[in-house]
Motif scaffolding. Structure first.
Motif, PDB file in Angstrom:
ATOM      1  N   ARG B 101      -9.417   4.590   1.871  1.00  0.00           N
ATOM      2  CA  ARG B 101      -9.497   3.730   1.334  1.00  0.00           C
ATOM      3  C   ARG B 101      -7.356   2.483   1.778  1.00  0.00           C
ATOM      4  O   ARG B 101      -7.032   3.842   3.119  1.00  0.00           O
ATOM      5  CB  ARG B 101      -8.689   3.667  -0.214  1.00  0.00           C
ATOM      6  CG  ARG B 101      -7.843   3.988  -0.826  1.00  0.00           C
ATOM      7  CD  ARG B 101      -7.554   3.887  -2.235  1.00  0.00           C
ATOM      8  NE  ARG B 101      -6.275   4.510  -2.726  1.00  0.00           N
ATOM      9  CZ  ARG B 101      -6.665   6.165  -3.267  1.00  0.00           C
ATOM     10  NH1 ARG B 101      -7.015   6.726  -3.198  1.00  0.00           N
ATOM     11  NH2 ARG B 101      -4.843   6.075  -3.259  1.00  0.00           N
ATOM     12  N   SER B 102      -8.007   1.910   2.349  1.00  0.00           N
ATOM     13  CA  SER B 102      -7.274   0.957   2.764  1.00  0.00           C
ATOM     14  C   SER B 102      -5.705   0.763   1.759  1.00  0.00           C
ATOM     15  O   SER B 102      -5.957   1.265   0.341  1.00  0.00           O
ATOM     16  CB  SER B 102      -7.502  -0.661   2.849  1.00  0.00           C
ATOM     17  OG  SER B 102      -8.518  -1.246   3.487  1.00  0.00           O
ATOM     18  N   ARG B 103      -4.479   0.796   2.552  1.00  0.00           N
ATOM     19  CA  ARG B 103      -3.471   0.599   1.699  1.00  0.00           C
ATOM     20  C   ARG B 103      -2.919  -0.715   2.056  1.00  0.00           C
ATOM     21  O   ARG B 103      -3.384  -1.606   2.477  1.00  0.00           O
ATOM     22  CB  ARG B 103      -2.095   1.413   2.580  1.00  0.00           C
ATOM     23  CG  ARG B 103      -1.439   0.700   3.689  1.00  0.00           C
ATOM     24  CD  ARG B 103      -0.694   1.673   4.386  1.00  0.00           C
ATOM     25  NE  ARG B 103      -0.257   1.418   5.955  1.00  0.00           N
ATOM     26  CZ  ARG B 103       0.733   0.048   5.942  1.00  0.00           C
ATOM     27  NH1 ARG B 103       0.575  -0.457   4.639  1.00  0.00           N
ATOM     28  NH2 ARG B 103       1.209   0.291   7.141  1.00  0.00           N
ATOM     29  N   ASP B 104      -1.917  -1.000   0.212  1.00  0.00           N
ATOM     30  CA  ASP B 104      -1.094  -2.113   0.812  1.00  0.00           C
ATOM     31  C   ASP B 104      -0.669  -2.401   1.543  1.00  0.00           C
ATOM     32  O   ASP B 104       0.362  -2.289   1.876  1.00  0.00           O
ATOM     33  CB  ASP B 104      -0.825  -2.332  -0.479  1.00  0.00           C
ATOM     34  CG  ASP B 104       0.333  -3.562  -1.021  1.00  0.00           C
ATOM     35  OD1 ASP B 104      -0.260  -4.638  -0.812  1.00  0.00           O
ATOM     36  OD2 ASP B 104       1.218  -3.608  -1.850  1.00  0.00           O
ATOM     37  N   GLY B 112      -1.831   4.623   9.226  1.00  0.00           N
ATOM     38  CA  GLY B 112      -2.099   3.643   7.505  1.00  0.00           C
ATOM     39  C   GLY B 112      -3.346   2.460   7.097  1.00  0.00           C
ATOM     40  O   GLY B 112      -3.629   1.669   6.525  1.00  0.00           O
ATOM     41  N   LEU B 113      -3.372   1.894   8.610  1.00  0.00           N
ATOM     42  CA  LEU B 113      -3.766   0.732   8.530  1.00  0.00           C
ATOM     43  C   LEU B 113      -5.653   0.989   9.024  1.00  0.00           C
ATOM     44  O   LEU B 113      -6.535   0.224   9.519  1.00  0.00           O
ATOM     45  CB  LEU B 113      -3.372   0.223   9.950  1.00  0.00           C
ATOM     46  CG  LEU B 113      -1.649  -0.495   9.100  1.00  0.00           C
ATOM     47  CD1 LEU B 113      -1.418  -1.226  10.767  1.00  0.00           C
ATOM     48  CD2 LEU B 113      -1.801  -1.543   8.748  1.00  0.00           C
ATOM     49  N   GLY B 114      -5.510   1.971   9.547  1.00  0.00           N
ATOM     50  CA  GLY B 114      -7.487   2.296  10.377  1.00  0.00           C
ATOM     51  C   GLY B 114      -8.091   1.742   9.722  1.00  0.00           C
ATOM     52  O   GLY B 114      -9.273   0.734  10.155  1.00  0.00           O
ATOM     53  N   VAL B 115      -8.254   2.301   8.641  1.00  0.00           N
ATOM     54  CA  VAL B 115      -9.396   2.090   7.158  1.00  0.00           C
ATOM     55  C   VAL B 115      -9.228   0.642   7.267  1.00  0.00           C
ATOM     56  O   VAL B 115     -10.111  -0.480   7.300  1.00  0.00           O
ATOM     57  CB  VAL B 115      -9.277   3.117   5.897  1.00  0.00           C
ATOM     58  CG1 VAL B 115     -10.611   2.419   5.114  1.00  0.00           C
ATOM     59  CG2 VAL B 115      -9.273   4.384   5.998  1.00  0.00           C
ATOM     60  N   HIS B 116      -8.194   0.046   6.830  1.00  0.00           N
ATOM     61  CA  HIS B 116      -8.263  -1.231   6.845  1.00  0.00           C
ATOM     62  C   HIS B 116      -8.646  -2.001   7.918  1.00  0.00           C
ATOM     63  O   HIS B 116      -9.673  -2.911   7.316  1.00  0.00           O
ATOM     64  CB  HIS B 116      -6.942  -1.983   6.173  1.00  0.00           C
ATOM     65  CG  HIS B 116      -6.351  -3.735   6.291  1.00  0.00           C
ATOM     66  ND1 HIS B 116      -6.815  -4.229   5.804  1.00  0.00           N
ATOM     67  CD2 HIS B 116      -6.298  -4.551   6.867  1.00  0.00           C
ATOM     68  CE1 HIS B 116      -6.842  -5.252   5.717  1.00  0.00           C
ATOM     69  NE2 HIS B 116      -6.460  -5.686   7.118  1.00  0.00           N
TER      70      HIS B 116
END
Lengths: 114, 151
Positions: B101-104, B112-116
């Protein structure tokens, strides 16, 4: 496409400002070496670092992450960090990740040095 | 030249970051052939690049000699909508889809930006266990001007 181009082409000193010229595609393949090379720009204690992105055709999240690490380091050292001359394709990833409001982004190198 | 319906394009690439520029070129060309403008093609290319990066890093732990199957196809739906479908299949370690999942974004930190990015740029993102091991990721994007062709 220039996946094998060394990402840092030059570090130019203009007074107390280090201008870092990047080139090529800043992706997973380039970002690991980029991090070490970018930290070199801090070796001589600049007051300001300008990342010149004029010759960067593409950037992915690993490239962005590398710049976020540099931003974190410069903030701790009290050094100003600016990103200059990014094209629309590179700008789009900063917009998608909302980091365009976190970094100071300017259109020209002159503006960065002003 | 356009992409024909029902005739998928398939290729297999190694999980080597040095191959990512070649995949990006192909994705961009396929998108243009499917009818996306340059900005739309770039966002799809970015999504595929981020998905490939995640496979290399997480499913294969950086092993550069593992296969990644890539398939492009045009899907026509009953309402006349046409979509570009891109399927990425790896044979590596599975992640629980609920944990992908995306992160805040307010938390400014590296990674951690890839999924977003993938979810922001595509209409539909689906992770599922692949038969025989690994994970299949299906990305869908409506083709401009073909969202609703029939009345």
């Amino acid at each position: 496409m220039s996946g094998h181009t060394p990402p840092v082409q030059d570090i130019r000193w203009i007074g107390a400002t280090a201008v870092v010229d990047l080139a090529g595609d800043i992706d997973l393949n380039a970002s690991s070496s980029l991090q070490q090379q970018l930290l070199r720009s801090l070796d001589r204690g600049p007051e300001r670092v300008v990342i010149n992105l004029a010759r960067v055709g593409y950037m992915d999240s690993s490239g962005v992450a590398t710049l976020v690490k540099l931003l974190s380091r410069t903030r701790k050292l009290g050094v100003e960090l600016l990103l200059a001359r990014m094209n629309d394709r590179v700008r789009s990833i900063f917009e998608i990740t909302r980091l365009d409001s976190v970094f100071r982004i300017v259109a020209t190198e002159e503006e960065a040095l002003g | 030249m356009t992409l024909p319906l029902g005739k998928p394009i398939r290729l297999t690439v190694l999980s080597d970051p040095a191959h990512l520029p070649l995949v990006r070129c192909m994705v961009e060309r396929v998108c243009e052939m499917a009818g996306f403008d340059a900005a739309g093609a770039h966002r799809i290319m970015l999504s595929v690049d981020e998905a490939m990066t995640n496979i290399i890093r997480h499913a294969y732990d950086g092993d550069t000699h593992q296969p990644i199957d890539v398939e492009f196809s045009i899907e026509a739906h009953d309402d006349g909508c046409e979509c570009l479908r891109i399927r990425l299949r790896d044979y590596g370690r599975r992640e629980d889809p609920a944990r992908i999942r995306s992160r805040d974004l307010q938390d400014v930190r590296p990674g951690g930006l890839g999924v977003h990015i993938i979810k922001e740029c595509m209409d539909s993102v689906q992770y599922e266990p692949a038969e025989g091991g690994g994970t299949a990721l299906t990305l869908m994007k409506s083709i401009p001007g073909k969202e609703q062709m029939t009345s």
